[in-house]
Each structure stands twice: as C-alpha cells, then as structure tokens.
Design an enzyme around this catalytic site. Structure first.
Site, short mmCIF file in Angstrom:
data_model
loop_
_atom_site.label_atom_id
_atom_site.label_comp_id
_atom_site.label_asym_id
_atom_site.label_seq_id
_atom_site.Cartn_x
_atom_site.Cartn_y
_atom_site.Cartn_z
N ASN A 178 0.85 -1.19 0.00
CA ASN A 178 0.00 0.00 0.00
C ASN A 178 0.89 1.23 0.00
OD1 ASN A 178 -2.46 1.57 0.39
ND2 ASN A 178 -1.78 1.87 2.51
N HIS A 227 0.95 5.23 1.19
CA HIS A 227 0.23 6.07 2.16
C HIS A 227 0.89 7.46 2.18
CE1 HIS A 227 -2.11 6.86 5.80
NE2 HIS A 227 -1.02 7.38 6.32
N GLY A 261 -3.52 -4.67 10.48
CA GLY A 261 -3.84 -3.39 11.10
C GLY A 261 -4.15 -2.33 10.06
C1 GRF Z 1 -2.69 8.77 -2.53
O1 GRF Z 1 -2.17 9.93 -1.90
C2 GRF Z 1 -2.44 7.57 -1.66
O2 GRF Z 1 -1.26 7.63 -0.90
C3 GRF Z 1 -3.63 7.63 -0.73
O3 GRF Z 1 -4.72 8.00 -1.55
C4 GRF Z 1 -4.21 8.83 -2.61
C5 GRF Z 1 -4.72 8.23 -3.88
O4 GRF Z 1 -4.54 9.15 -4.90
N1 GRF Z 1 -3.88 6.34 -0.11
P1 GRF Z 1 -4.77 8.64 -6.42
O5 GRF Z 1 -6.15 7.96 -6.46
O6 GRF Z 1 -3.67 7.67 -6.74
O7 GRF Z 1 -4.71 9.90 -7.25
#
Ligand code: GRF
Length: 196
Positions: free
Chosen positions: A105, A107, A141
C-alpha cells in the site's frame, strides 16, 4: 511480475504504474485493476486496455464476505503482487491473510506517523515541518505493516491539505513505480521484510 492494482479514487498513482508498465523494459505488468466503487481512476485502466473489476462492499452482508469475493476475483488474475494505490478500504483479516506479504500500500505520510484516511490533514494540523509518502506491506492493522520505503516531503507555509497532498502525490508516483520495479527485480524481498 504480474500486478493487480486496487483503487478507490482518481488513480494518479495507478496512472503512473500504467505508464511505467507500458514500457517493454519495465519488469512488471498490470493484469487487472480493481476498485470498491465505480472509481474515476478505472478510466485510466480502460485507456491502457487493462481489464477492470468492481467489488462493492455494499453488495455483501459482511466485511468478510466482501473480502472473500475480492480475493477470489483478484486471485482469478493469478497476480504475483497486489498494489493498493489509493484503495480507501481496510481489508478484513481473511483477505490480508490470503494476499500478504505480496500486498503493498502507498500512504501519504511517514508511517507510523499519521495512519488512517486523513494523513495529510493531520500532518498539517500537527504543525510538523515535513511529512512524506510510505510504501508498506499490508498487515491486519490500519497502515501498520512493515515499511518498505519512504520519501520525505517538506510542508510549506500556506500549504492547504490540497496543495500538500498534491506535492506528496508527485513523490508517490515516483516511489510506487520504483518500489514495484525493485520488488520485480528482487532487490526487495517481501517475505523477508514481513518476517522482521
Ligand atoms: C494517494 O495519496 C495515496 O497515498 C492515498 O490516496 C491517494 C490516492 O490518490 N492512499 P490517487 O487515487 O492515486 O490519485
């Protein structure tokens, strides 16, 4: 390396992966893109001729049933790695157990700081002078699995959640492509990392 990418929104990280994977030399290819809703970002996959699927949680009477269906759909594409790129759902434990550690993922914060769905807003209101982006292995988590890589992003005076998030996304697009490349070239060993 065969990838399934999961999104919920605009899919700018997905687009970065689609563009990278379109190059013959890139060591990974996206075999399908999934979403929990009719996400705008699915249009990027369609533009690149990549199959898409939607598994909406609302269609199931439990999170576990949704998770089971999502995993079954994902596994139908026999991916080597599942990439959550703006996937705004917490996967239930049964789904995580089926996919991790080949489940990562991205983040928009320097985990373990600011986990959860409002990371950018929380970094801003915390008054820190820098934040960043993290790619991590998904565990059971919330944004708590082993960190794979991080990049720092400075917070600037006058930043709003939108301007800061956009600056983070610029970095994310590079980070997610580089991390997938490193995993594909076995410079990163997810099984090793997950054991730490
Ligand atoms: C990104 O900043 C990612 O880290 C977070 O949600 C956002 C998704 O942006 N989880 P996108 O849909 O890739 O433009």
């Amino acid at each position: 390396l065969k990838l399934v990418v999961l999104i919920s929104g605009s899919g700018s990280n997905l687009r970065a992966l689609l563009e990278a994977a379109a190059a013959a030399a890139f060591p990974a290819r996206i075999v399908a893109v999934g979403a929990d809703n009719d996400a705008d970002g699915l249009a990027h996959a369609e533009e690149f001729g990549i199959p898409t699927f939607v598994v909406p949680p609302g269609s199931f009477d439990s999170r576990e049933a949704w998770g089971t269906e999502l995993v079954t759909t994902i596994e139908g594409w026999t991916p080597d790695l599942v990439v959550c790129a703006g996937f705004m759902r917490i996967l239930p434990p049964n789904a995580v157990r089926a996919l991790s550690p080949n489940l990562i993922n991205i983040h928009p914060a320097l985990l373990p700081l600011f986990p959860g769905a409002h990371a950018v807003r929380e970094a801003l209101s915390a008054g820190v002078i820098e934040t960043g982006a993290t790619v991590h292995i998904v565990d059971e988590g919330v944004d708590s699995g082993p960190v794979i890589t991080q990049t720092v992003v400075p917070i600037q005076d006058g930043d709003t959640e939108a301007t800061l998030h956009e600056r983070i996304k610029i970095v994310e697009r590079v980070l997610i492509v580089q991390t997938v490349r490193d995993i594909a070239l076995t410079h990163i060993n997810l099984k090793e990392l997950a054991r730490t």
